[in-house]
Motif scaffolding. Structure first.
Motif, PDB file in Angstrom:
ATOM      1  N   TYR A  23       0.518   5.452   0.396  1.00  0.00           N
ATOM      2  CA  TYR A  23      -0.357   6.556   0.789  1.00  0.00           C
ATOM      3  C   TYR A  23       0.139   7.832   0.107  1.00  0.00           C
ATOM      4  CZ  TYR A  23      -2.179   3.371   4.289  1.00  0.00           C
ATOM      5  OH  TYR A  23      -2.772   2.290   4.908  1.00  0.00           O
ATOM      6  N   SER A  24      -0.821   8.582  -0.444  1.00  0.00           N
ATOM      7  CA  SER A  24      -0.442   9.802  -1.148  1.00  0.00           C
ATOM      8  C   SER A  24      -1.496  10.888  -0.914  1.00  0.00           C
ATOM      9  CB  SER A  24      -0.284   9.537  -2.654  1.00  0.00           C
ATOM     10  OG  SER A  24       0.217  10.684  -3.323  1.00  0.00           O
ATOM     11  N   THR A  66       0.836  -1.197   0.000  1.00  0.00           N
ATOM     12  CA  THR A  66       0.000   0.000   0.000  1.00  0.00           C
ATOM     13  C   THR A  66       0.873   1.250   0.000  1.00  0.00           C
ATOM     14  OG1 THR A  66      -1.743  -1.147   1.219  1.00  0.00           O
ATOM     15  CG2 THR A  66      -1.817   1.263   1.221  1.00  0.00           C
ATOM     16  N   ILE A 125       5.220   1.876   6.881  1.00  0.00           N
ATOM     17  CA  ILE A 125       4.312   2.617   6.014  1.00  0.00           C
ATOM     18  C   ILE A 125       5.117   3.313   4.936  1.00  0.00           C
ATOM     19  CG2 ILE A 125       4.329   4.686   7.511  1.00  0.00           C
ATOM     20  CD1 ILE A 125       1.352   5.088   6.669  1.00  0.00           C
ATOM     21  N   PHE A 175       4.800   6.287   1.986  1.00  0.00           N
ATOM     22  CA  PHE A 175       3.950   7.421   1.653  1.00  0.00           C
ATOM     23  C   PHE A 175       4.708   8.421   0.801  1.00  0.00           C
ATOM     24  CE2 PHE A 175       6.086   8.193   5.643  1.00  0.00           C
ATOM     25  CZ  PHE A 175       6.438   9.533   5.641  1.00  0.00           C
ATOM     26  N   MET A 213      -3.534   4.607  -1.973  1.00  0.00           N
ATOM     27  CA  MET A 213      -4.541   5.228  -1.116  1.00  0.00           C
ATOM     28  C   MET A 213      -4.301   6.734  -1.151  1.00  0.00           C
ATOM     29  SD  MET A 213      -6.250   2.627  -0.002  1.00  0.00           S
ATOM     30  CE  MET A 213      -7.149   3.211   1.439  1.00  0.00           C
ATOM     31  N   THR A 262       0.472  12.249  -7.343  1.00  0.00           N
ATOM     32  CA  THR A 262      -0.337  11.027  -7.332  1.00  0.00           C
ATOM     33  C   THR A 262      -0.409  10.435  -8.737  1.00  0.00           C
ATOM     34  OG1 THR A 262      -1.588  11.703  -5.383  1.00  0.00           O
ATOM     35  CG2 THR A 262      -2.623  10.074  -6.818  1.00  0.00           C
ATOM     36  N   MET A 305      -3.507  11.800   4.657  1.00  0.00           N
ATOM     37  CA  MET A 305      -2.324  10.963   4.489  1.00  0.00           C
ATOM     38  C   MET A 305      -1.453  11.002   5.735  1.00  0.00           C
ATOM     39  SD  MET A 305       0.877  11.313   1.803  1.00  0.00           S
ATOM     40  CE  MET A 305       1.645  12.633   2.767  1.00  0.00           C
ATOM     41  N   GLU A 344      -2.610   8.925   8.625  1.00  0.00           N
ATOM     42  CA  GLU A 344      -2.213   7.517   8.485  1.00  0.00           C
ATOM     43  C   GLU A 344      -0.762   7.328   8.917  1.00  0.00           C
ATOM     44  OE1 GLU A 344      -4.013   4.946   7.730  1.00  0.00           O
ATOM     45  OE2 GLU A 344      -5.852   5.864   6.979  1.00  0.00           O
ATOM     46  N   SER A 355      -5.591  10.601  -0.540  1.00  0.00           N
ATOM     47  CA  SER A 355      -6.549  11.408   0.224  1.00  0.00           C
ATOM     48  C   SER A 355      -5.992  12.813   0.341  1.00  0.00           C
ATOM     49  CB  SER A 355      -6.795  10.795   1.603  1.00  0.00           C
ATOM     50  OG  SER A 355      -5.615  10.808   2.381  1.00  0.00           O
TER      51      SER A 355
END
Length: 313
Positions: free
Chosen positions: A147-148, A145, A197, A199, A176, A156, A183, A186, A178
């Motif tokens: 995150y962006s 995963t 994680i 990101f 993911m 993105t 972001m 998270e 948002s």
């Protein structure tokens, strides 16, 4: 297109305006700064305002987008911009350069960068390069995963392109996207539990000191040339630079590190402290940097600039 280097810029200004050993008097007693609604340039512009006020200048801030800002630099409705991010603003920058309307004084932030980021404990575990994401065991630790920030944003889109092209084995990863606060929420939850994680990160930003964020090296240059490294330039309207050599020298010598900017972004944006206080405290805490900014600079009426600023602090 031929670029205007700092050396050539200073030679041009000096050749036009030197009068004996000292710079000629500035034409203007006002500096109009383009200030988009970004915390970094907001604080930098306030630091500049507090630097030049005791020198006999006033500051006006124009709260407009960077795109509009380049137009105002060309039209004569603004004087300088402390957040010329390249290559993100390349199109606007190139148009203003082609019009011979601006002078590029070089970087005012050293170390700006964007890319895939991880908390420091992941980096210390050995994950330092984006190529390592292709390792199935590494991918599982990240739950495949990414995150962006906002869907449709340039970065993105860059990540989606990397997934579509299977760069670094990302084709079976999910993105993911948002808001930036979403972001980072998270990221905050992961850091509290020391979970792995991955990101989208950038520096300068408060995420760097807050989460010990580390940007991964990236041989594929997903986020731009040289592993996502960026320039953050000081851009000045050409007419203003030529007519105001003293203040232009200060603008040229105004340089920060990405870590320094990240720290005051944290104070202003995350801790929500008053802008004037954050800028003032930075100036008080960095006397040697202030002295370097003011080397060879005078007040508008020719007095010692450093003494004037120290007296105001």
């Amino acid at each position: 297109m031929k670029t205007h280097t700092k050396t050539l810029t200073l030679s041009l200004i000096a050749g036009l305006t030197l009068a004996g050993p000292a710079l000629a008097a500035d034409r203007d007693d006002r500096l109009r700064l383009v200030v988009p609604p970004w915390p970094g340039v907001t604080v930098k512009s306030e630091i500049m305002a507090q630097l030049i006020e005791p020198l006999g200048y006033t500051t006006e801030t124009l709260e407009i987008s960077s795109t509009v800002g380049y137009s105002t630099l060309q039209s004569g409705d603004s004087d300088a911009f402390l957040a010329g991010w390249m290559p993100a603003q390349q199109e606007s920058y190139d148009a203003a350069m082609e019009a011979d309307a601006i002078v590029d004084l070089g970087n005012n932030v050293n170390g700006a960068r964007m890319g895939f980021a991880v908390p420091d404990y992941v980096y210390q575990a050995g994950i330092t390069r984006a190529e390592q994401l292709a390792d199935p065991e590494v991918a599982e630790r990240f739950e495949r995963t990414i995150y962006s920030i906002e869907s449709g944003s340039t970065v993105t889109d860059m990540i989606e392109g990397a997934i579509d092209s299977n760069t670094h084995g990302l084709e079976d990863w999910k993105l993911m996207a948002s808001s930036t606060p979403g972001m980072l929420s998270e990221v905050n939850g992961a850091v509290e539990q020391e979970r792995w994680i991955l990101f989208y990160g950038w520096t300068p930003h408060w995420m760097v000191p807050e989460y010990d964020a580390r940007i991964l090296d990236d041989s594929a240059n997903i986020f731009g040339a040289d592993g996502g490294r960026s320039d953050v330039k000081t851009i000045v309207a050409k007419d203003y630079a030529e007519a105001n050599p003293n203040l232009t020298r200060l603008l040229d010598q105004f340089e920060l590190s990405a870590d320094e900017q990240s720290e005051f972004i944290l104070e202003y944006s995350l801790k929500e402290r008053e802008l004037e206080d954050v800028a003032h405290e930075w100036l008080v805490a960095h006397p040697q940097r202030v002295a370097s900014f003011l080397e060879g600079v005078t007040t508008r009426d020719g007095e010692d600039a450093l003494s004037a600023v120290e007296g105001s602090l």
